[in-house]
Design an enzyme around this catalytic site. Sequence first.
Site, mmCIF file in Angstrom:
data_model
loop_
_atom_site.group_PDB
_atom_site.id
_atom_site.type_symbol
_atom_site.label_atom_id
_atom_site.label_comp_id
_atom_site.label_asym_id
_atom_site.label_seq_id
_atom_site.Cartn_x
_atom_site.Cartn_y
_atom_site.Cartn_z
ATOM 1 C CB CYS A 5 -49.723 -25.262 1.071
ATOM 2 S SG CYS A 5 -49.880 -24.152 -0.333
ATOM 3 N N GLY A 92 -50.893 -27.189 -16.772
ATOM 4 C CA GLY A 92 -49.542 -27.144 -16.207
ATOM 5 C C GLY A 92 -49.474 -26.602 -14.798
ATOM 6 C CB THR A 94 -46.226 -27.016 -10.820
ATOM 7 O OG1 THR A 94 -45.965 -25.627 -10.676
ATOM 8 C CG2 THR A 94 -45.994 -27.442 -12.255
ATOM 9 C CG HIS A 99 -50.339 -19.691 -8.532
ATOM 10 N ND1 HIS A 99 -50.617 -20.960 -8.094
ATOM 11 C CD2 HIS A 99 -49.725 -19.846 -9.731
ATOM 12 C CE1 HIS A 99 -50.192 -21.843 -8.983
ATOM 13 N NE2 HIS A 99 -49.650 -21.188 -9.993
ATOM 14 C CG HIS A 101 -48.501 -17.329 -13.506
ATOM 15 N ND1 HIS A 101 -47.204 -17.762 -13.329
ATOM 16 C CD2 HIS A 101 -49.281 -18.400 -13.240
ATOM 17 C CE1 HIS A 101 -47.203 -19.049 -12.993
ATOM 18 N NE2 HIS A 101 -48.452 -19.464 -12.935
#
Length: 113
Positions: A5, A92, A94, A99, A101
């Site tokens: 990963c 979206g 990816t 995570h 943002h």
Amino acid sequence: MADACLFCRIARKEIPATLVAETDECVAFRDINPEAPVHILVIPRDHIPSASAVKDAAVVGKMTQLAAELAKREGIAESGYRLVMNTNADAGQTVFHLHMHLLGGRRMAWPPG
Ligand code: 5GP
Ligand code: ZN
């Protein structure tokens, strides 16, 4: 798979990134393709594929606290910022390591595209 990963590898410092904070539970680093003057990714050290796979709610709390602290440090706490967790294809996502943002430093539109 945690071994391969991308974000696990960044957390283990096997792949370079511009780290901005590290705690026992989380790592934060600058996004390689920033969409705003401040664009930081906050991740848990543990491999969790997405928000859908969160079992320990405290992990998300720690991520949020660290993001808020970084927003202060980056000088965008007052002007405003956005915390985003893209989850699965339509959003979206990816990279399939959870995570958050942290985006700020410019005016953002709503709703997102
Ligand atoms: P997603 O689209 O999954 O919500 O967000 C993944 C984010 O990871 C994207 O904003 C992308 O620019 C960032 N990213 C992808 N690969 C790397 C990398 O190798 N290093 C860093 N720092 N960011 C990355
Ligand atoms: Zn991972």
